[in-house]
Enzyme design. Structure first.
Site, PDB file in Angstrom:
ATOM      1  N   ALA A  46       0.896  -1.158   0.000  1.00  0.00           N
ATOM      2  CA  ALA A  46       0.000   0.000   0.000  1.00  0.00           C
ATOM      3  C   ALA A  46       0.937   1.211   0.000  1.00  0.00           C
ATOM      4  O   ALA A  46       1.099   1.894   1.005  1.00  0.00           O
ATOM      5  CB  ALA A  46      -0.911   0.005   1.210  1.00  0.00           C
ATOM      6  N   GLY A  84       0.618   3.918  -1.653  1.00  0.00           N
ATOM      7  CA  GLY A  84      -0.172   5.146  -1.546  1.00  0.00           C
ATOM      8  C   GLY A  84       0.103   6.152  -2.643  1.00  0.00           C
ATOM      9  O   GLY A  84       0.029   7.356  -2.417  1.00  0.00           O
ATOM     10  N   CYS A 107      -5.737   1.126  -8.862  1.00  0.00           N
ATOM     11  CA  CYS A 107      -5.064   0.904  -7.579  1.00  0.00           C
ATOM     12  C   CYS A 107      -6.123   0.522  -6.542  1.00  0.00           C
ATOM     13  O   CYS A 107      -7.109   1.225  -6.374  1.00  0.00           O
ATOM     14  CB  CYS A 107      -4.315   2.154  -7.131  1.00  0.00           C
ATOM     15  SG  CYS A 107      -3.447   1.874  -5.572  1.00  0.00           S
ATOM     16  N   ASN A 119      -3.991  -5.077 -12.407  1.00  0.00           N
ATOM     17  CA  ASN A 119      -3.341  -4.475 -11.243  1.00  0.00           C
ATOM     18  C   ASN A 119      -3.474  -5.454 -10.065  1.00  0.00           C
ATOM     19  O   ASN A 119      -3.921  -6.589 -10.241  1.00  0.00           O
ATOM     20  CB  ASN A 119      -4.013  -3.117 -10.951  1.00  0.00           C
ATOM     21  CG  ASN A 119      -3.093  -2.145 -10.198  1.00  0.00           C
ATOM     22  OD1 ASN A 119      -2.406  -2.536  -9.259  1.00  0.00           O
ATOM     23  ND2 ASN A 119      -3.109  -0.888 -10.599  1.00  0.00           N
ATOM     24  N   GLY A 130       2.359 -10.793  -7.525  1.00  0.00           N
ATOM     25  CA  GLY A 130       3.236 -11.963  -7.473  1.00  0.00           C
ATOM     26  C   GLY A 130       2.511 -13.271  -7.757  1.00  0.00           C
ATOM     27  O   GLY A 130       1.322 -13.298  -8.082  1.00  0.00           O
ATOM     28  N   SER A 187       6.616  -8.025  -9.737  1.00  0.00           N
ATOM     29  CA  SER A 187       7.069  -8.647  -8.479  1.00  0.00           C
ATOM     30  C   SER A 187       8.309  -9.502  -8.657  1.00  0.00           C
ATOM     31  O   SER A 187       9.173  -9.527  -7.778  1.00  0.00           O
ATOM     32  CB  SER A 187       5.945  -9.498  -7.881  1.00  0.00           C
ATOM     33  OG  SER A 187       4.869  -8.679  -7.499  1.00  0.00           O
TER      34      SER A 187
END
Ligand code: RRO
Length: 292
Positions: free
Chosen positions: A69, A71, A123, A184, A209, A258
């Site tokens: 997160a 942000g 997001c 996402n 991931g 990832s």
């Protein structure tokens, strides 16, 4: 060496791109990832105002993925300075905004500075930004149109956190998107049993991931059936076999995030060699082949 490939209006050196959010905050790191074999790179998302991001902890490394997160931390318009040395390299700028006007404003800063734009409508923990836009077909269509009319290649990155991702993909298509990026991160959380509190400062975050690879494959497969835009697969790709599976689902290129963060940027050379040299895969021959 591989032949260049043009996808959604952007010419890439190969089918493997760096996903948004990883190593995408400076011109130097973007150049380095390209030099290490990525066919194209996507920047960290840039928005209408500078943002520091969430209070920590912002990231947790899990056995089979990453929970974040961050942000939406970004320097806003100042980021244009990072792109000045990159010339005509395949750099896609990820952008976000709170409404169609903000998307158009941010997009306009990058006219002539980037090979294309990726609209971050997705997001999972962005109050007032992606989380609320990306689940609403009408807003997705309007934000996409506000940017696509500016004339730059316009990729739209979708969230998996919806009941029907095809409705969102079709909205992006109506808005004039040149490609869809799916997906996402998946909204998620972990709790520290020792502290009896959520692991992330923001409590909720986005999971990426290996853990989300099957979710991403399903989303790409559904979008391929419903839309006629090129699809770029994203979510947990860490091997040539994963790339092949994504292509069979319908992706014509992939983004890797990832696996770069967890291992290092040599993943591009490794996957490229496995894909083209060892396995001798011709992507054109397998894209969408899993559809009966
Ligand atoms: O910055 C973030 O917290 C973030 C973003 Br903008 C996004 O699109 N996806 C994500 O998992 N984290």
């Amino acid at each position: 060496r591989t032949e260049p490939v043009t996808i959604g209006g952007v010419t890439l050196n190969n089918h493997l791109l760096l996903a948004a959010g990883v190593l995408g905050t400076t011109g130097a790191s973007l150049s380095r990832v390209l030099a290490c074999g990525a066919g194209g790179v996507v920047t960290k998302s840039i928005g209408p105002q500078p943002k520091d991001g969430h209070a920590g902890p912002c990231i947790a490394l899990l056995d089979d993925g990453i929970l974040n997160a961050m942000g939406l931390p970004n320097p806003s318009r100042e980021f244009t300075g990072e792109l000045s040395g990159l010339g005509s390299k395949p750099v896609i700028v990820s952008i976000f905004g709170g409404d169609p006007e903000e998307f158009a404003e941010v997009a306009g800063w990058f006219k002539g500075m980037a090979a294309g734009l990726e609209l971050n409508l997705s997001c999972p923990h962005a109050e007032g930004y992606g989380a609320s836009i990306g689940v609403n077909p009408d807003l997705v269509e309007k934000c996409t149109r506000a940017v696509s009319t500016l004339g730059m290649p316009t990729w739209v990155k979708l969230t998996p956190n919806v009941t029907d991702i095809t409705a969102i993909g079709k909205a992006a298509e109506r808005g004039g998107a040149s490609a869809i990026v799916a997906v996402n991160t998946v909204k998620a959380m972990r709790i520290s049993t020792a502290l009896r509190r959520p692991v992330l400062g923001n409590r909720y975050g986005g999971l990426s991931g290996e853990a989300i690879f099957p979710v991403a494959v399903r989303c790409v497969y559904e979008l391929y059936e419903a839309c006629s835009l090129p699809i770029i697969g994203c979510g947990g790709i860490s091997s040539a076999d994963n790339v092949i599976e994504m292509m069979m689902a319908g992706a014509c290129a992939v983004e890797i995030g990832s696996a770069v963060q967890k291992h290092d940027i040599t993943v591009f050379e490794t996957i490229k060699n496995d894909l083209y040299a060892k396995k001798g895969i011709d992507p054109a021959e397998i894209i969408g082949c899993a559809h009966g």
